[in-house]
Design a protein around this motif. Sequence first.
Motif, short mmCIF file in Angstrom:
data_model
loop_
_atom_site.label_atom_id
_atom_site.label_comp_id
_atom_site.label_asym_id
_atom_site.label_seq_id
_atom_site.Cartn_x
_atom_site.Cartn_y
_atom_site.Cartn_z
N ARG A 1 0.83 -1.20 0.00
CA ARG A 1 0.00 0.00 0.00
C ARG A 1 0.86 1.25 0.00
O ARG A 1 0.54 2.24 -0.67
CB ARG A 1 -0.93 -0.01 1.22
CG ARG A 1 -2.08 -0.99 1.10
CD ARG A 1 -3.17 -0.68 2.10
NE ARG A 1 -2.76 -0.92 3.47
CZ ARG A 1 -2.93 -2.08 4.11
NH1 ARG A 1 -3.49 -3.10 3.50
NH2 ARG A 1 -2.54 -2.20 5.38
N GLU A 2 1.96 1.23 0.75
CA GLU A 2 2.85 2.40 0.76
C GLU A 2 3.42 2.66 -0.63
O GLU A 2 3.51 3.80 -1.08
CB GLU A 2 3.98 2.19 1.77
CG GLU A 2 3.52 2.19 3.23
CD GLU A 2 2.93 3.53 3.64
OE1 GLU A 2 3.39 4.57 3.14
OE2 GLU A 2 1.98 3.54 4.45
N GLN A 3 3.81 1.59 -1.32
CA GLN A 3 4.35 1.74 -2.67
C GLN A 3 3.27 2.25 -3.62
O GLN A 3 3.52 3.12 -4.47
CB GLN A 3 4.90 0.41 -3.17
CG GLN A 3 5.50 0.46 -4.58
CD GLN A 3 6.63 1.46 -4.68
OE1 GLN A 3 7.53 1.47 -3.86
NE2 GLN A 3 6.59 2.33 -5.69
N LEU A 4 2.05 1.71 -3.48
CA LEU A 4 0.95 2.17 -4.32
C LEU A 4 0.67 3.65 -4.09
O LEU A 4 0.43 4.41 -5.04
CB LEU A 4 -0.31 1.36 -4.04
CG LEU A 4 -0.43 -0.02 -4.69
CD1 LEU A 4 -1.74 -0.67 -4.28
CD2 LEU A 4 -0.34 0.08 -6.20
N ALA A 5 0.70 4.07 -2.84
CA ALA A 5 0.44 5.47 -2.52
C ALA A 5 1.47 6.37 -3.18
O ALA A 5 1.13 7.42 -3.74
CB ALA A 5 0.44 5.67 -1.01
N ARG A 6 2.75 5.98 -3.13
CA ARG A 6 3.79 6.79 -3.77
C ARG A 6 3.58 6.85 -5.28
O ARG A 6 3.77 7.89 -5.92
CB ARG A 6 5.17 6.22 -3.44
CG ARG A 6 5.60 6.44 -2.00
CD ARG A 6 7.07 6.14 -1.82
NE ARG A 6 7.36 4.73 -2.01
CZ ARG A 6 7.34 3.83 -1.04
NH1 ARG A 6 7.03 4.20 0.20
NH2 ARG A 6 7.64 2.57 -1.27
N THR A 7 3.19 5.72 -5.86
CA THR A 7 2.97 5.68 -7.31
C THR A 7 1.78 6.56 -7.70
O THR A 7 1.83 7.28 -8.71
CB THR A 7 2.72 4.24 -7.77
OG1 THR A 7 3.84 3.43 -7.40
CG2 THR A 7 2.55 4.17 -9.29
N VAL A 8 0.71 6.52 -6.91
CA VAL A 8 -0.45 7.38 -7.17
C VAL A 8 -0.05 8.85 -7.17
O VAL A 8 -0.44 9.62 -8.06
CB VAL A 8 -1.56 7.10 -6.14
CG1 VAL A 8 -2.62 8.20 -6.17
CG2 VAL A 8 -2.20 5.75 -6.39
N VAL A 9 0.73 9.25 -6.18
CA VAL A 9 1.16 10.65 -6.10
C VAL A 9 2.04 11.02 -7.29
O VAL A 9 1.91 12.11 -7.87
CB VAL A 9 1.90 10.92 -4.77
CG1 VAL A 9 2.50 12.32 -4.76
CG2 VAL A 9 0.94 10.75 -3.60
N ASP A 10 2.92 10.11 -7.71
CA ASP A 10 3.77 10.38 -8.88
C ASP A 10 2.92 10.59 -10.13
O ASP A 10 3.19 11.48 -10.95
CB ASP A 10 4.73 9.22 -9.12
CG ASP A 10 5.90 9.22 -8.14
OD1 ASP A 10 6.11 10.26 -7.48
OD2 ASP A 10 6.60 8.20 -8.05
N ILE A 11 1.87 9.78 -10.29
CA ILE A 11 0.99 9.92 -11.44
C ILE A 11 0.27 11.27 -11.40
O ILE A 11 0.19 11.98 -12.41
CB ILE A 11 -0.03 8.76 -11.49
CG1 ILE A 11 0.69 7.45 -11.87
CG2 ILE A 11 -1.15 9.06 -12.49
CD1 ILE A 11 -0.19 6.24 -11.80
N LEU A 12 -0.23 11.64 -10.24
CA LEU A 12 -0.92 12.92 -10.12
C LEU A 12 0.02 14.08 -10.44
O LEU A 12 -0.37 15.05 -11.10
CB LEU A 12 -1.48 13.08 -8.71
CG LEU A 12 -2.64 12.15 -8.34
CD1 LEU A 12 -2.98 12.31 -6.86
CD2 LEU A 12 -3.86 12.44 -9.20
#
Length: 318
Positions: A181-192
């Motif tokens: 989940r932590e990795q997913l959260a970082r990836t989501v922010v990078d996409i945004l």
Amino acid sequence: MLTAVSCATRDLAPGDRLDAWQRVLSRTFVDVEVTVDRDRPWTGELAARRLGALQIATEDFGPGTILRGARTAAADPRTHILVRRQLAGTALLLQDGRTAELHPGGLAFHDARRPFRIVLPARQRARILMVPRALLRLEERQLHALTATAVDGAEGGAAALLLPLLDGLVDEVTRVTAAGREQLARTVVDILATVALERIGGPPESALWERITASVRARLGEPGLAPQDIADQHAISLRYLHRLFQRQGTTVGAWIRARRLEAAHEELALPGAAHRSIAAVAARWGFTSPSHFSRAFRETYGMSPAQWRRAAGAVQAD
């Protein structure tokens, strides 16, 4: 940590619904005022999950209006960036003198630091991401230009590729481990961050590449120079930085190492640098280990630094 919040007004007495709905929105996001037409039926449902610094919520509400006034914004210390991804129905997001009309598939940013209004003509559903402003690594002028501008994947560009990926990652959140989940959260922010830069007309990639490489050349002597430092300096995500270098057929680390070796190679050939030891030249260009420098130099140029220095001196003497 994955925490959850949920609320459904249909479970409450009619006279309690509006106050309860305003409280849950204010507690989950930022302080707001909610108005509804009491002569028209309305309902509100909210489900929110927090992944560390990132919060993901689904809002089902309308018709009605959500307002964050100037006094409320000044009194509420929360300054997150909110990202509204419209799933069903329509919404009007007003901020900074602009209005974004959102339809299913559309997305828009709004800044909790300043007043905003969301007008919902009818019942609708949206996903709302709440991100600490620092994580997007955008300058304030960039954020001010971004708010209440609609992003739609149908327009092409990075959004067409990234918005479906964003949806898939968010849907995956509850099905992975805590570390995942932590990795997913970082990836989501990078996409945004990438979508935001494209929307406000960030620097063309070629110009950005030139700017980044020029600044890195000026910092080659910093032993601790790291990709995250470079990304932060240029207000881009770490993922985007790596992608820029990959498109040039290299990596950030390999490019820095090659430029450091080139600079040391040139300096060792200068007559004016003859008094400097090889270790001093290596340190000058960011190599903390003389033995590592010597191995890398030999692998690249086919001879040791000392051999190159002698050969360069013989050529200059001729």
